[in-house]
Design a protein around this motif. Structure first.
Motif, mmCIF file in Angstrom:
data_model
loop_
_atom_site.group_PDB
_atom_site.id
_atom_site.type_symbol
_atom_site.label_atom_id
_atom_site.label_comp_id
_atom_site.label_asym_id
_atom_site.label_seq_id
_atom_site.Cartn_x
_atom_site.Cartn_y
_atom_site.Cartn_z
ATOM 1 N N ALA A 162 52.787 -3.103 93.763
ATOM 2 C CA ALA A 162 52.429 -2.069 92.785
ATOM 3 C C ALA A 162 50.936 -2.126 92.489
ATOM 4 C CB ALA A 162 53.227 -2.262 91.499
ATOM 5 N N ARG A 163 50.343 -0.954 92.225
ATOM 6 C CA ARG A 163 48.931 -0.862 91.881
ATOM 7 C C ARG A 163 48.810 -0.063 90.592
ATOM 8 N NH1 ARG A 163 45.676 -2.955 95.450
ATOM 9 N NH2 ARG A 163 43.882 -2.055 94.357
ATOM 10 N N ALA A 164 48.432 -0.740 89.523
ATOM 11 C CA ALA A 164 48.385 -0.121 88.207
ATOM 12 C C ALA A 164 47.254 0.896 88.110
ATOM 13 C CB ALA A 164 48.209 -1.188 87.134
ATOM 14 N N SER A 197 51.382 3.614 85.192
ATOM 15 C CA SER A 197 51.484 4.549 86.312
ATOM 16 C C SER A 197 51.016 3.858 87.582
ATOM 17 C CB SER A 197 50.641 5.801 86.057
ATOM 18 O OG SER A 197 49.259 5.492 86.089
ATOM 19 N N ASP A 198 51.691 4.157 88.676
ATOM 20 C CA ASP A 198 51.292 3.669 90.000
ATOM 21 C C ASP A 198 51.073 4.900 90.876
ATOM 22 O OD1 ASP A 198 50.945 2.614 92.501
ATOM 23 O OD2 ASP A 198 52.675 1.274 92.431
ATOM 24 N N PRO A 199 49.853 5.461 90.871
ATOM 25 C CA PRO A 199 49.606 6.702 91.614
ATOM 26 C C PRO A 199 49.853 6.566 93.105
ATOM 27 C CG PRO A 199 47.808 6.217 90.090
ATOM 28 C CD PRO A 199 48.670 4.995 90.149
ATOM 29 N N GLY A 241 53.546 6.883 93.514
ATOM 30 C CA GLY A 241 54.170 8.022 92.855
ATOM 31 C C GLY A 241 55.275 7.605 91.913
ATOM 32 N N THR A 242 55.077 6.492 91.210
ATOM 33 C CA THR A 242 56.093 5.990 90.298
ATOM 34 C C THR A 242 55.502 5.714 88.917
ATOM 35 O OG1 THR A 242 55.695 3.692 90.957
ATOM 36 C CG2 THR A 242 57.410 4.895 92.146
ATOM 37 N N ASP A 247 60.513 -7.216 78.308
ATOM 38 C CA ASP A 247 61.376 -8.386 78.440
ATOM 39 C C ASP A 247 61.149 -9.122 79.759
ATOM 40 O OD1 ASP A 247 62.576 -7.703 75.994
ATOM 41 O OD2 ASP A 247 63.984 -6.364 76.997
ATOM 42 N N GLY A 248 59.878 -9.151 80.201
ATOM 43 C CA GLY A 248 59.540 -9.919 81.394
ATOM 44 C C GLY A 248 59.930 -9.284 82.702
ATOM 45 N N ALA A 249 60.250 -7.989 82.711
ATOM 46 C CA ALA A 249 60.640 -7.322 83.948
ATOM 47 C C ALA A 249 60.152 -5.882 83.921
ATOM 48 C CB ALA A 249 62.156 -7.371 84.135
ATOM 49 N N ALA A 250 60.135 -5.253 85.098
ATOM 50 C CA ALA A 250 59.682 -3.867 85.215
ATOM 51 C C ALA A 250 60.779 -3.024 85.837
ATOM 52 C CB ALA A 250 58.412 -3.793 86.058
ATOM 53 N N ALA A 251 60.998 -1.830 85.266
ATOM 54 C CA ALA A 251 61.899 -0.837 85.847
ATOM 55 C C ALA A 251 61.080 0.408 86.128
ATOM 56 C CB ALA A 251 63.051 -0.525 84.897
ATOM 57 N N GLN A 252 61.440 1.175 87.140
ATOM 58 C CA GLN A 252 60.605 2.286 87.547
ATOM 59 C C GLN A 252 61.308 3.626 87.442
ATOM 60 O OE1 GLN A 252 59.444 1.946 91.685
ATOM 61 N NE2 GLN A 252 61.344 2.798 92.408
#
Length: 419
Positions: free
Chosen positions: A356-358, A372-374, A377-378, A384-389
């Motif tokens: 991922a690229r912030a 955002s990750d341009p 496209g997400t 809580d220590g995790a990422a959902a997209q």
């Protein structure tokens, strides 16, 4: 439908429940030798991977069950009203992906069972609305909170009708907020003051150079010449109503008071971006041989420096205040995102997925962070220590979260709201 804040403040992102068969161990009879169990407890881990969105965006929700195939699982799902919800199970290596789609209402609760192991997970269901921005082919360059919604600024190379006005929305429609002044070339930054006035930085089309312009709530304009032809950007307003701006390539900040009085604050280095923290201080990012985040007291000019990243390599950007007093920022070259505590100086990387690229950052009232990750496209939600997209299929520009927890961004010329 419940609000975004209510949906996302529940412990949603990871459910790791241990289940075992039968009741607890019986008391051994007298003289009976005891033994230590050698079998590990049965476990089942379910992780939220993709947020579900309905409405203007139709994005299925996805959960991953680690180390279990579809044939091993029994899954039931119900929405907030208790109605059943359709799910699909697909193999992903040794894991299973559970997909949730349809017109469910509110969060969806899934019960997942594999033999004696069980897990219950709540999947938030977001609703998206879209409002077209009818000013040519519109691309947003930034957004700030305004009148319960957001105020957008177009990218600097937009058409004249877009770059000479801001676009505002608090609901279903987007309307223009023009700045009808002569010699105006491009709005390069904007901010909203506590009294509701709107400040913009403009790059002039004449030799007079750039300006800071204040539009009062009654529409009155106050123009403050910057005294330079360099571009002003990255505006922020301190609690006293004074606006501050970065001057491209210069080791100083410009400021202007509501009455039009101009000021400046010299710095020991050239900053890239600026924001105003929850403590009223100015926070700047700096690249180069000594990449850092700077905290500047606007009254005294005192500076505290927080070195970040790798000297000569790192490019900190997108400084963003969070409600808890910390500061978020990205690392442009590495693609990561970080949280800095100005009180202790501690820095912690946000747990973004591999690769991922912030891009832009926005902090929500519930403590979560939207990223955002341009390139992919997400849109990512970190909590809580995790990422959902959320898979968007395009770049989410001008990402922001308003105090009511709604998420706003421009996508394909439309202003999208998630709640």
């Amino acid at each position: 439908m419940r609000s975004l804040t209510a949906l996302l403040t529940a412990p949603l992102l990871t459910a790791a429940l241990l289940a075992s068969c039968g009741a607890g161990p019986a008391t051994p009879a007298a003289g009976t030798p005891t033994t230590t169990p050698t079998t590990a407890p049965v476990s089942l881990t379910v992780r939220l991977e993709t947020l579900a969105v309905t409405g203007a965006l139709n994005v299925p929700g996805t959960l991953r069950v680690n180390g279990r195939g579809p044939a091993d699982l029994t899954v039931t799902a119900r929405d907030v009203q208790g109605a059943p919800v359709s799910v699909t199970l697909n193999a992903s290596g040794t894991d299973t992906l559970i997909g949730v789609t349809g017109a469910a209402r509110g969060p969806v609760t899934l019960s997942v069972q594999a033999g004696a192991a069980r897990a219950s997970v709540t999947l938030p269901l977001l609703r998206a609305s879209a409002a077209p921005i009818t000013v040519g082919t519109y691309q947003a360059g930034g957004a700030v909170h305004w009148q319960g919604g957001v105020l957008l600024r177009a990218v600097a190379n937009a058409g004249a009708d877009a770059r000479h006005a801001l676009m505002g929305s608090a609901g279903a429609e987007v309307t223009a907020l023009p700045f009808p002044v002569s010699g105006l070339d491009t709005i390069t930054g904007h901010a909203v003051a506590p009294d509701g006035s709107v400040w913009v930085a403009v790059r002039g089309a004449t030799a007079a150079g750039s300006e800071l312009i204040r539009r009062a709530p009654d529409g009155t304009l106050t123009r403050v010449p910057a005294g330079t032809t360099e571009t002003l950007s990255s505006l922020g307003v301190t609690p006293d109503g004074r606006v501050w701006a970065v001057v491209y390539g210069q080791a100083r900040l410009l400021s202007a008071a509501p009455d039009g009085t101009r000021g400046e604050l010299p710095l020991g280095s050239v900053p890239d971006a600026l924001t105003v923290g929850t403590d009223g201080a100015l926070y700047l990012t700096r690249r180069g041989d000594s990449p850092a985040v700077l905290r500047v007291d606007p009254a005294s000019g005192a500076v505290r420096t927080y070195p970040v990243g790798t000297p000569g390599v790192s490019v900190p950007a997108a400084p963003t205040p969070a409600p808890d007093g910390t500061l978020l920022f990205t690392e442009t070259r590495a693609g990561g995102a970080w949280r800095l505590d100005p009180r202790s100086g501690a820095q912690v990387a946000l747990p973004l997925p591999a690769g991922a690229r912030a891009g832009a950052l926005a902090a929500a009232p519930d403590g979560s962070v939207w990223v955002s990750d341009p390139s992919a496209g997400t849109l990512l939600r970190v909590a809580d220590g995790a990422a959902a997209q959320v898979a968007l299929g395009g770049a989410a520009r001008a990402l922001t979260v308003t105090p009511d927890g709604r998420v706003w961004f421009e996508l394909g010329g439309q202003l999208i709201t998630l709640d």
